[in-house]
Design a protein around this motif. Structure first.
Motif, PDB file in Angstrom:
ATOM      1  N   ALA A  47       0.568  -1.253  -0.302  1.00 25.35           N
ATOM      2  CA  ALA A  47      -0.147  -0.309  -0.080  1.00 25.35           C
ATOM      3  C   ALA A  47       0.719   1.367   0.346  1.00 25.35           C
ATOM      4  CB  ALA A  47      -0.812   0.193   1.028  1.00 25.35           C
ATOM      5  N   ALA A  48       2.012   1.221   0.932  1.00 30.41           N
ATOM      6  CA  ALA A  48       2.576   2.600   0.709  1.00 30.41           C
ATOM      7  C   ALA A  48       3.524   2.341  -0.590  1.00 30.41           C
ATOM      8  CB  ALA A  48       3.694   2.185   1.789  1.00 30.41           C
ATOM      9  N   ARG A  49       3.913   1.158  -1.025  1.00 31.28           N
ATOM     10  CA  ARG A  49       4.434   1.319  -2.504  1.00 31.28           C
ATOM     11  C   ARG A  49       3.679   2.175  -3.432  1.00 31.28           C
ATOM     12  NH1 ARG A  49       7.919  -4.338  -4.154  1.00 31.28           N
ATOM     13  NH2 ARG A  49       5.755  -4.203  -4.471  1.00 31.28           N
ATOM     14  N   GLU A  70       9.056   4.695 -16.005  1.00 34.87           N
ATOM     15  CA  GLU A  70      10.275   5.059 -15.228  1.00 34.87           C
ATOM     16  C   GLU A  70       9.792   5.293 -13.608  1.00 34.87           C
ATOM     17  OE1 GLU A  70      13.839   8.337 -14.451  1.00 34.87           O
ATOM     18  OE2 GLU A  70      13.148   8.218 -15.922  1.00 34.87           O
ATOM     19  N   VAL A  71       8.501   6.493 -13.304  1.00 36.69           N
ATOM     20  CA  VAL A  71       8.173   6.074 -12.268  1.00 36.69           C
ATOM     21  C   VAL A  71       7.434   5.321 -11.971  1.00 36.69           C
ATOM     22  CG1 VAL A  71       5.911   7.765 -10.534  1.00 36.69           C
ATOM     23  CG2 VAL A  71       7.698   9.156 -12.316  1.00 36.69           C
ATOM     24  N   ALA A  72       6.841   4.271 -12.516  1.00 35.93           N
ATOM     25  CA  ALA A  72       6.481   3.030 -11.629  1.00 35.93           C
ATOM     26  C   ALA A  72       7.427   1.975 -11.673  1.00 35.93           C
ATOM     27  CB  ALA A  72       5.299   2.198 -12.821  1.00 35.93           C
ATOM     28  N   ASP A  73       8.417   2.166 -12.040  1.00 38.46           N
ATOM     29  CA  ASP A  73       9.666   0.959 -12.124  1.00 38.46           C
ATOM     30  C   ASP A  73      10.041   1.314 -10.729  1.00 38.46           C
ATOM     31  OD1 ASP A  73       8.988  -0.196 -14.210  1.00 38.46           O
ATOM     32  OD2 ASP A  73      10.160   0.461 -15.539  1.00 38.46           O
ATOM     33  N   GLN A  74      10.853   2.938 -10.470  1.00 36.57           N
ATOM     34  CA  GLN A  74      11.173   3.201  -9.410  1.00 36.57           C
ATOM     35  C   GLN A  74      10.622   3.007  -8.107  1.00 36.57           C
ATOM     36  OE1 GLN A  74      12.112   6.965 -10.516  1.00 36.57           O
ATOM     37  NE2 GLN A  74      13.661   6.733 -11.791  1.00 36.57           N
TER      38      GLN A  74
END
Length: 160
Positions: free
Chosen positions: A39-41, A111-115
């Motif tokens: 949930a935090a991710r 990029e944002v999702a992978d990170q």
């Protein structure tokens, strides 16, 4: 959810309710902690996608625009020479700059999702990026290297 004998409830480990009560309690605590980490991710991902800003300048340099991850125009700045640009040309330059900014949305969200989610949630990241790809089909997304399946491990070094 399957009704077959022995089928686990979706997302709950098969052996969570086996063993002595202390083991069950520990297992539940670990399972809940894992859900809280996920949930935090996902909350971090939401915040990072909300913060995405993409800027592009028209080919003539007369206009620079900024869009968000939804493709909404947030800002348009015009160069001093805007007064020397015909209205039809200005419209073309504005729309070209907006399109150029939107073309980068999918790559930025990738990029944002992978990170934010990491390699262990690649399928979730792919689904999220797929949603943006559907919304912005003209977007450019760099190719990602194929993920090696566990069955492909040949026992050698990962550095070979």
């Amino acid at each position: 959810m399957s009704t077959a004998k022995g089928a686990a409830m979706e997302g709950i480990p098969n052996d969570l309710f086996r063993g002595d009560p202390q083991d069950i309690e520990r297992g539940l605590d670990e399972w809940v902690a894992g859900l809280e980490r996920n949930a935090a991710r996902y909350e971090e991902l939401r915040q990072r996608v909300d913060a995405v800003r993409l800027t592009a300048t028209s080919p003539s340099g007369v206009v620079t625009v900024t869009v968000d991850a939804n493709g909404a125009l947030l800002d348009a700045r015009f160069a001093d020479r805007v007064h020397q640009t015909a209205p039809d040309e200005l419209t073309h330059q504005l729309l070209t700059a907006i399109a150029a900014a939107k073309q980068r949305i999918v790559a930025e969200v990738r990029e944002v999702a992978d990170q934010a989610l990491g390699e262990d949630a690649r399928e979730s990241a792919d689904r999220i990026v797929g949603y943006y790809r559907e919304r912005f089909p003209d977007s450019e997304e760099p190719e990602r290297p194929a993920r090696r399946g566990d069955d492909e491990f040949d026992g050698g070094s990962i550095y070979d």
